[in-house]
Design a protein around this motif. Structure first.
Motif, mmCIF file in Angstrom:
data_model
loop_
_atom_site.group_PDB
_atom_site.id
_atom_site.type_symbol
_atom_site.label_atom_id
_atom_site.label_comp_id
_atom_site.label_asym_id
_atom_site.label_seq_id
_atom_site.Cartn_x
_atom_site.Cartn_y
_atom_site.Cartn_z
ATOM 1 N N PHE A 1 8.068 72.886 28.585
ATOM 2 C CA PHE A 1 8.684 71.692 29.141
ATOM 3 C C PHE A 1 10.027 71.421 28.479
ATOM 4 C CE2 PHE A 1 4.240 69.679 29.997
ATOM 5 C CZ PHE A 1 4.057 70.543 31.055
ATOM 6 N N ASP A 2 10.067 71.569 27.165
ATOM 7 C CA ASP A 2 11.277 71.279 26.413
ATOM 8 C C ASP A 2 12.397 72.247 26.776
ATOM 9 O OD1 ASP A 2 12.639 69.751 24.321
ATOM 10 O OD2 ASP A 2 12.554 71.576 23.138
ATOM 11 N N GLU A 3 12.042 73.501 27.008
ATOM 12 C CA GLU A 3 13.048 74.537 27.258
ATOM 13 C C GLU A 3 13.440 74.666 28.722
ATOM 14 O OE1 GLU A 3 13.674 79.339 26.352
ATOM 15 O OE2 GLU A 3 12.021 78.217 25.422
ATOM 16 N N PHE A 4 12.469 74.553 29.617
ATOM 17 C CA PHE A 4 12.723 74.825 31.038
ATOM 18 C C PHE A 4 12.599 73.585 31.935
ATOM 19 C CE2 PHE A 4 11.351 78.854 29.220
ATOM 20 C CZ PHE A 4 12.273 79.748 29.731
ATOM 21 N N GLU B 1 6.612 72.017 49.617
ATOM 22 C CA GLU B 1 6.206 71.875 48.223
ATOM 23 C C GLU B 1 6.542 70.461 47.779
ATOM 24 O OE1 GLU B 1 6.913 74.494 44.307
ATOM 25 O OE2 GLU B 1 8.733 73.456 44.966
ATOM 26 N N ILE B 2 5.554 69.773 47.228
ATOM 27 C CA ILE B 2 5.745 68.406 46.754
ATOM 28 C C ILE B 2 5.588 68.385 45.243
ATOM 29 C CG2 ILE B 2 4.841 66.053 46.815
ATOM 30 C CD1 ILE B 2 3.959 66.570 49.680
ATOM 31 N N LEU B 3 6.554 67.767 44.577
ATOM 32 C CA LEU B 3 6.534 67.641 43.120
ATOM 33 C C LEU B 3 6.307 66.173 42.792
ATOM 34 C CD1 LEU B 3 9.705 69.821 42.387
ATOM 35 C CD2 LEU B 3 7.332 70.588 42.587
ATOM 36 N N THR B 4 5.109 65.823 42.369
ATOM 37 C CA THR B 4 4.795 64.417 42.155
ATOM 38 C C THR B 4 5.486 63.888 40.905
ATOM 39 O OG1 THR B 4 2.807 64.829 40.833
ATOM 40 C CG2 THR B 4 2.542 64.778 43.213
ATOM 41 N N GLY C 1 13.338 72.862 36.366
ATOM 42 C CA GLY C 1 14.660 72.507 36.862
ATOM 43 C C GLY C 1 14.701 72.005 38.289
ATOM 44 N N LYS C 2 13.587 72.063 39.002
ATOM 45 C CA LYS C 2 13.567 71.575 40.381
ATOM 46 C C LYS C 2 13.535 70.048 40.392
ATOM 47 C CE LYS C 2 10.020 74.208 41.460
ATOM 48 N NZ LYS C 2 8.947 74.910 42.216
ATOM 49 N N GLY C 3 14.340 69.446 41.232
ATOM 50 C CA GLY C 3 14.414 67.988 41.301
ATOM 51 C C GLY C 3 13.225 67.380 42.030
ATOM 52 N N THR C 4 12.852 66.185 41.631
ATOM 53 C CA THR C 4 11.696 65.515 42.237
ATOM 54 C C THR C 4 12.078 64.474 43.284
ATOM 55 O OG1 THR C 4 11.667 63.821 40.499
ATOM 56 C CG2 THR C 4 10.377 65.839 40.112
ATOM 57 N N LYS C 5 13.354 64.146 43.381
ATOM 58 C CA LYS C 5 13.771 63.085 44.299
ATOM 59 C C LYS C 5 13.365 63.360 45.749
ATOM 60 C CE LYS C 5 17.754 60.313 45.748
ATOM 61 N NZ LYS C 5 19.220 60.088 45.601
ATOM 62 N N PRO C 6 13.527 64.589 46.273
ATOM 63 C CA PRO C 6 13.133 64.837 47.666
ATOM 64 C C PRO C 6 11.654 64.564 47.928
ATOM 65 C CG PRO C 6 14.542 66.596 46.871
ATOM 66 C CD PRO C 6 14.189 65.762 45.679
#
Length: 307
Positions: free
Chosen positions: A262-265, A206-209, A270-275
């Motif tokens: 977006f504001d709440e969650f 899974e990639i989070l751009t 909460g998943k980080g995008t750095k990886p």
């Protein structure tokens, strides 16, 4: 590397080849040092952007990606090693249609025995929020297709699109400065290329751009500093937001619930995008760089504040 004509090079089928995401994927693959054959799917091969792709060596295929045309879509994926699939909810604003067409393309790619399906998707906001936000259809439809593909055993790589910087210039009445060929510069394809080429990613990843993680307040501050204009961040009520969109009620409600989620969650819950940035061939563009490269005069003339 220029697009290859060597039959041993992987064939990548790109849905939406004349659009923002598909065009970005093609651009990123042509910047790679690896050879690729590329087949671009479009509904109108006579468009100037499609003709430019042809001159670059892309095999442009004219095909309508509708459920009534499933056989032709399957044929368009024939012989491919990799398929990039994307749907455009905002073209018709019909969740059922988006889901049906997304499932059809996944099934078509599997019937064509594609070894990697790169699917442009988003989170299920209703599921993450435990039913609190249920009207964000352009997220929900894509999440439904993701679940279907996984259930089907599809060799899936999911790539989630972050919020485009260009949104701040495309949302009426704002207009973004385009490139000479009529396209927008997007780093989305950079992440798709990383997913295809990195041994650590591929099927099941899974990639989070994300170019950078930045708050709206920080965006406003940078826009103000770079342009020399006073730009402030101000929170407004739900009612004020609904009115400010100047959109039909259903669209305004969808956008409102998206922003509240977006504001709440958080955008990616909460998943980080750095990886997702570790395997890129270059550093993505930052918000500040984007601001410096574009003309904001028409936007700032209409803007009282960034909400």
């Amino acid at each position: 590397m220029p697009i290859s004509f060597n039959p041993t090079a992987p064939l990548v089928v790109v849905v939406g080849s004349t659009g923002n995401q598909g065009g970005s994927v093609i651009k990123a693959l042509t910047e790679s040092d690896r050879p690729y054959r590329i087949r671009g799917l479009t509904r109108d091969a006579t468009r100037p952007v499609a003709q430019r792709l042809t001159t670059q060596g892309v095999e442009v295929v004219n095909v309508s990606l509708t459920i009534e045309n499933a056989d032709a879509v399957t044929a368009a994926f024939a012989g491919a090693s990799i398929a990039f699939i994307v749907t455009n909810f905002w073209e018709h604003r019909n969740r059922e249609r988006e889901v049906a067409e997304g499932k059809m393309m996944v099934k078509a790619a599997m019937d064509a025995r594609v070894s990697l399906v790169v699917w442009s998707t988003l989170e299920s906001i209703s599921q993450i929020s435990n039913g609190k936000y249920t009207h964000v259809d352009h997220f929900e439809g894509k999440a439904e297709v993701t679940a279907y593909a996984r259930q089907l055993g599809c060799p899936l790589l999911t790539v989630q699109a972050g919020a485009y910087s260009t949104n701040h210039m495309q949302w009426k009445p704002f207009m973004q400065k385009r490139q000479e060929d009529g396209s927008y510069v997007l780093d989305f394809g950079l992440f798709v290329r990383g997913g295809i080429e990195s041994p650590a990613l591929g099927v099941g990843a899974e990639i989070l751009t994300c170019g950078e993680e930045i708050s709206v307040g920080e965006m406003a501050a940078q826009l103000s500093h770079i342009t020399g204009k006073k730009v402030t961040y101000k929170r407004i009520t739900d009612e004020e937001f609904m009115a400010a969109t100047e959109a039909p009620y259903e669209v305004a409600l969808e956008l409102l619930e998206m922003m509240k989620f977006f504001d709440e969650f958080g955008y990616y819950a909460g998943k980080g995008t750095k990886p997702s940035r570790e395997y890129l061939s270059r550093v993505p563009q930052t918000w500040g760089e984007f601001v410096r490269e574009n003309d904001w005069s028409s936007v700032l003339a209409c803007m009282i504040a960034i909400q």
